[in-house]
Write an enzyme that holds these catalytic residues in place. Sequence first.
Site, mmCIF file in Angstrom:
data_model
loop_
_atom_site.group_PDB
_atom_site.id
_atom_site.type_symbol
_atom_site.label_atom_id
_atom_site.label_comp_id
_atom_site.label_asym_id
_atom_site.label_seq_id
_atom_site.Cartn_x
_atom_site.Cartn_y
_atom_site.Cartn_z
ATOM 1 N N SER A 259 -41.592 2.391 29.540
ATOM 2 C CA SER A 259 -42.835 2.842 30.552
ATOM 3 C C SER A 259 -41.964 3.113 31.826
ATOM 4 C CB SER A 259 -44.305 1.693 30.322
ATOM 5 O OG SER A 259 -45.122 2.163 30.621
ATOM 6 N N LYS A 315 -55.797 3.917 22.463
ATOM 7 C CA LYS A 315 -56.821 4.735 23.560
ATOM 8 C C LYS A 315 -58.230 4.681 23.329
ATOM 9 C CE LYS A 315 -53.540 6.491 26.440
ATOM 10 N NZ LYS A 315 -53.564 8.599 26.493
ATOM 11 N N ASN A 340 -57.627 4.856 29.023
ATOM 12 C CA ASN A 340 -56.574 4.644 29.269
ATOM 13 C C ASN A 340 -56.212 3.742 30.888
ATOM 14 O OD1 ASN A 340 -57.403 6.071 31.232
ATOM 15 N ND2 ASN A 340 -55.190 7.063 31.620
ATOM 16 N N ASP A 355 -56.767 9.728 32.263
ATOM 17 C CA ASP A 355 -55.944 10.966 31.744
ATOM 18 C C ASP A 355 -57.008 12.885 31.900
ATOM 19 O OD1 ASP A 355 -54.079 9.404 30.627
ATOM 20 O OD2 ASP A 355 -54.542 9.600 29.327
ATOM 21 N N ALA A 406 -54.906 18.514 19.225
ATOM 22 C CA ALA A 406 -56.286 17.687 18.933
ATOM 23 C C ALA A 406 -56.103 15.771 18.431
ATOM 24 C CB ALA A 406 -57.614 18.810 17.386
ATOM 25 N N GLY A 407 -56.110 15.699 19.498
ATOM 26 C CA GLY A 407 -54.969 13.847 19.304
ATOM 27 C C GLY A 407 -55.927 13.446 20.508
ATOM 28 N N ALA A 409 -55.246 13.060 23.833
ATOM 29 C CA ALA A 409 -54.732 13.404 24.898
ATOM 30 C C ALA A 409 -55.502 14.975 24.935
ATOM 31 C CB ALA A 409 -53.372 13.737 25.081
ATOM 32 N N TYR A 506 -43.955 14.474 29.148
ATOM 33 C CA TYR A 506 -43.070 14.728 30.715
ATOM 34 C C TYR A 506 -41.529 14.261 30.532
ATOM 35 C CZ TYR A 506 -44.918 9.948 30.730
ATOM 36 O OH TYR A 506 -44.405 8.252 30.300
HETATM 37 P P1 NAP Z 1 -51.561 12.084 19.202
HETATM 38 O O1 NAP Z 1 -53.099 11.415 18.872
HETATM 39 O O2 NAP Z 1 -50.453 11.320 18.477
HETATM 40 O O3 NAP Z 1 -52.077 13.663 18.748
HETATM 41 C C1 NAP Z 1 -50.769 14.356 18.333
HETATM 42 C C2 NAP Z 1 -50.988 15.894 18.811
HETATM 43 O O4 NAP Z 1 -49.950 16.615 18.518
HETATM 44 C C3 NAP Z 1 -51.862 16.063 17.705
HETATM 45 O O5 NAP Z 1 -52.843 17.469 17.920
HETATM 46 C C4 NAP Z 1 -50.985 16.333 16.279
HETATM 47 O O6 NAP Z 1 -51.179 17.434 15.795
HETATM 48 C C5 NAP Z 1 -50.280 17.494 17.260
HETATM 49 N N1 NAP Z 1 -48.361 17.394 16.747
HETATM 50 C C6 NAP Z 1 -47.453 16.563 16.333
HETATM 51 N N2 NAP Z 1 -46.466 17.143 15.168
HETATM 52 C C7 NAP Z 1 -46.606 18.191 14.840
HETATM 53 C C8 NAP Z 1 -45.870 19.531 15.208
HETATM 54 N N3 NAP Z 1 -44.880 19.238 14.267
HETATM 55 N N4 NAP Z 1 -46.668 20.107 15.137
HETATM 56 C C9 NAP Z 1 -47.609 20.772 15.346
HETATM 57 N N5 NAP Z 1 -48.764 20.412 16.147
HETATM 58 C C10 NAP Z 1 -48.184 18.589 16.358
HETATM 59 O O7 NAP Z 1 -51.107 12.315 20.107
HETATM 60 P P2 NAP Z 1 -52.066 12.230 21.733
HETATM 61 O O8 NAP Z 1 -52.164 11.260 22.825
HETATM 62 O O9 NAP Z 1 -52.592 13.206 22.150
HETATM 63 O O10 NAP Z 1 -50.439 12.752 22.822
HETATM 64 C C11 NAP Z 1 -50.140 14.208 23.056
HETATM 65 C C12 NAP Z 1 -49.210 14.204 23.796
HETATM 66 O O11 NAP Z 1 -50.146 14.034 25.196
HETATM 67 C C13 NAP Z 1 -47.530 13.045 24.127
HETATM 68 O O12 NAP Z 1 -46.743 14.242 23.638
HETATM 69 C C14 NAP Z 1 -47.953 12.433 24.894
HETATM 70 O O13 NAP Z 1 -46.816 11.763 25.549
HETATM 71 C C15 NAP Z 1 -48.733 13.642 26.431
HETATM 72 N N6 NAP Z 1 -49.474 12.405 27.117
HETATM 73 C C16 NAP Z 1 -49.568 12.501 28.172
HETATM 74 C C17 NAP Z 1 -49.696 11.907 29.347
HETATM 75 C C18 NAP Z 1 -49.577 12.525 30.545
HETATM 76 O O14 NAP Z 1 -49.645 11.221 31.860
HETATM 77 N N7 NAP Z 1 -49.250 13.346 31.235
HETATM 78 C C19 NAP Z 1 -51.394 11.674 29.382
HETATM 79 C C20 NAP Z 1 -51.750 11.379 27.797
HETATM 80 C C21 NAP Z 1 -50.943 11.836 26.861
HETATM 81 P P3 NAP Z 1 -52.231 17.456 14.454
HETATM 82 O O15 NAP Z 1 -53.693 17.211 14.348
HETATM 83 O O16 NAP Z 1 -52.131 18.697 13.203
HETATM 84 O O17 NAP Z 1 -51.315 16.048 13.780
#
Ligand code: NAP
Length: 562
Positions: A259, A315, A340, A355, A406-407, A409, A506
């Site tokens: 982090s 979260k 967050n 976020d 649809a996670g 974020a 990122y």
């Molecule tokens: P999460 O709840 O685990 O959700 C993951 C998402 O990715 C789900 O929609 C999942 O689809 C999809 N996914 C995973 N593997 C896949 C694959 N092989 N093919 C297609 N779709 C796939 O994670 P999250 O918290 O939402 O975070 C998602 C991203 O946002 C991360 O990379 C994180 O680093 C980024 N993020 C960035 C910031 C920032 O400040 N820049 C802040 C928060 C998050 P399914 O539903 O089908 O499993």
Amino acid sequence: MTLIVSAIPVEAPGEVDEALHMAADEVAAGARLIEWRVDALAEDPSGLACILRLVRQSPVPCIVTIRGAAEGGGWRGEDTDRVSMLEAIGTATEGPRYIDFEQDCLQRSANLRQKVLLAVDHERQVRDLKTGLIESFHDFQTRPTDLVRRLSRMWEDPACAVAKVAWRARSVRDCLEAFELMRQAPKPTVVICMGGPGIASRVLSPKFGGFMCYAKAQGDMGTAPGQLTVPQLRQQYGFDRIGAATRVFGVVGWPIEHSLSPRLHNAGFASVGFDGCYVPWPVPPEWEHFKASLSAMLDFKPLDLAGLSVTLPHKEHLVRFVREAGGTLDEVAARCGAANTLLVRQGSLHAANTDAPAAVGALAEALSIPASASEALASGMEPSAVPAGPEAREAWKGLRVAVLGAGGAARAIATGLALAGGRVVVFNRTQSRAEAIERDLHRQPLPGGGQTHVVSGRASEIACGCFHAFVNATSLGMEGGPDAAASPLPDDVSLDDRVVVMDTVYRPRRTPLVREAASRGARVVDGTAMFVRQAQMQFSLFAGRAAPPGLFRSLVDEAVAP
Ligand code: NAP
């Protein structure tokens, strides 16, 4: 003041010159004592002469430690030989400030103990402030059941100048016990929780009166798990600024070793002169761990816990925790069920989601829309409490945004866009999760009345949507993620310079999506834009003032390769 001790292992006579150079560098970096770890060197026929030279030429007062194999060290000889060696070192004309001896070894024989005491000569300690005994105990596996009894014996032992206990932390809760033991200590005492969950016990030791904090020498592996370097302690955590009144912040997540948040927030605190320290609190994924860890941290009042960043996978747990504790949630957190940021204000809890406004703000900037979040940033107000101006709402109304994923974020970003007035289509590998976002947001009318414009789409329809912007909120393209080489955007989506493509990933900064979208002519926003904004917003909530302009951006640019 807690003294930083730099531990330098020296294994063979040929390493002595280099070790002395290393010590000079450590002192230049801010170490106040050097610990010579000479387990293997002590077995060499010229070991004693080498150790005496290390002690004589040490740039600051030093500790000599010869740890046996049973104590997690490298000395394989007899206890009696080790004691003879320490006796010679401790009684030398120019002796070390301390010699460190394991409690178990001291207690194995009355004879040994007598000899060690001779070596450190308690009378002489008092008279000349020369060599003193650090009586220590280490458990590299777990917290021993007799920990407190062992420490009490050290406290009662008049020959023990410094008491030291170190054990492998099982969870961040062990740090709280370490703080309490430091607080109670009747004599100079070092209490260390080893390993990742124990980092706070090292960084925050000045807050609780810890006598010394052991650091690993730069470029070295360290002599115990979880040791930080002197520059990490001082520059990354602001060790010299930490005192009894320092308020504690941190990041809760799993994993969180990489982090960037401690670096950002501590630099921000230092820059605005805010008395806070931000540390990592790794908490395993399950709700029970989260609940137990947060409850313990909040219950331990001397910690002065004032705020936390909460990241994957906690979260949603944060919203549940704050609801169960009777706390309050900001608009986005209440709507999307994920937050967050935790704020502790006069004992009451408040959860916020930075976020969503960060993503909306980054997208708005790329689309040239005035963003509500930027007003909040400037004023130090809670971002999602600031309603979008009518001009911004009008602009968002005319825009179609595709959110991919649809996670957590994606859910937060779709909520933020819905609140701003945007038209959103959510696409996801698992269609039912995208539909759940549509359903949940549809159930909650907008604050001024009216429905949100968020629907779910089928992957096959992405190319037909005429979108003004695409936001990747899947973990595709992420270093160490499910598929670092993949892009979530199909090839048949037409892009040009009127379309914005924003990634939330990122690490790396130039994800496959960012590279592809740029080469196909789109305007591209990489994941650091959202990351920097969400951190700046958290900072303003934590410190009650805006983050220093440009500081977080430059630190992120330094840490995440372009
Ligand atoms: P999460 O709840 O685990 O959700 C993951 C998402 O990715 C789900 O929609 C999942 O689809 C999809 N996914 C995973 N593997 C896949 C694959 N092989 N093919 C297609 N779709 C796939 O994670 P999250 O918290 O939402 O975070 C998602 C991203 O946002 C991360 O990379 C994180 O680093 C980024 N993020 C960035 C910031 C920032 O400040 N820049 C802040 C928060 C998050 P399914 O539903 O089908 O499993």
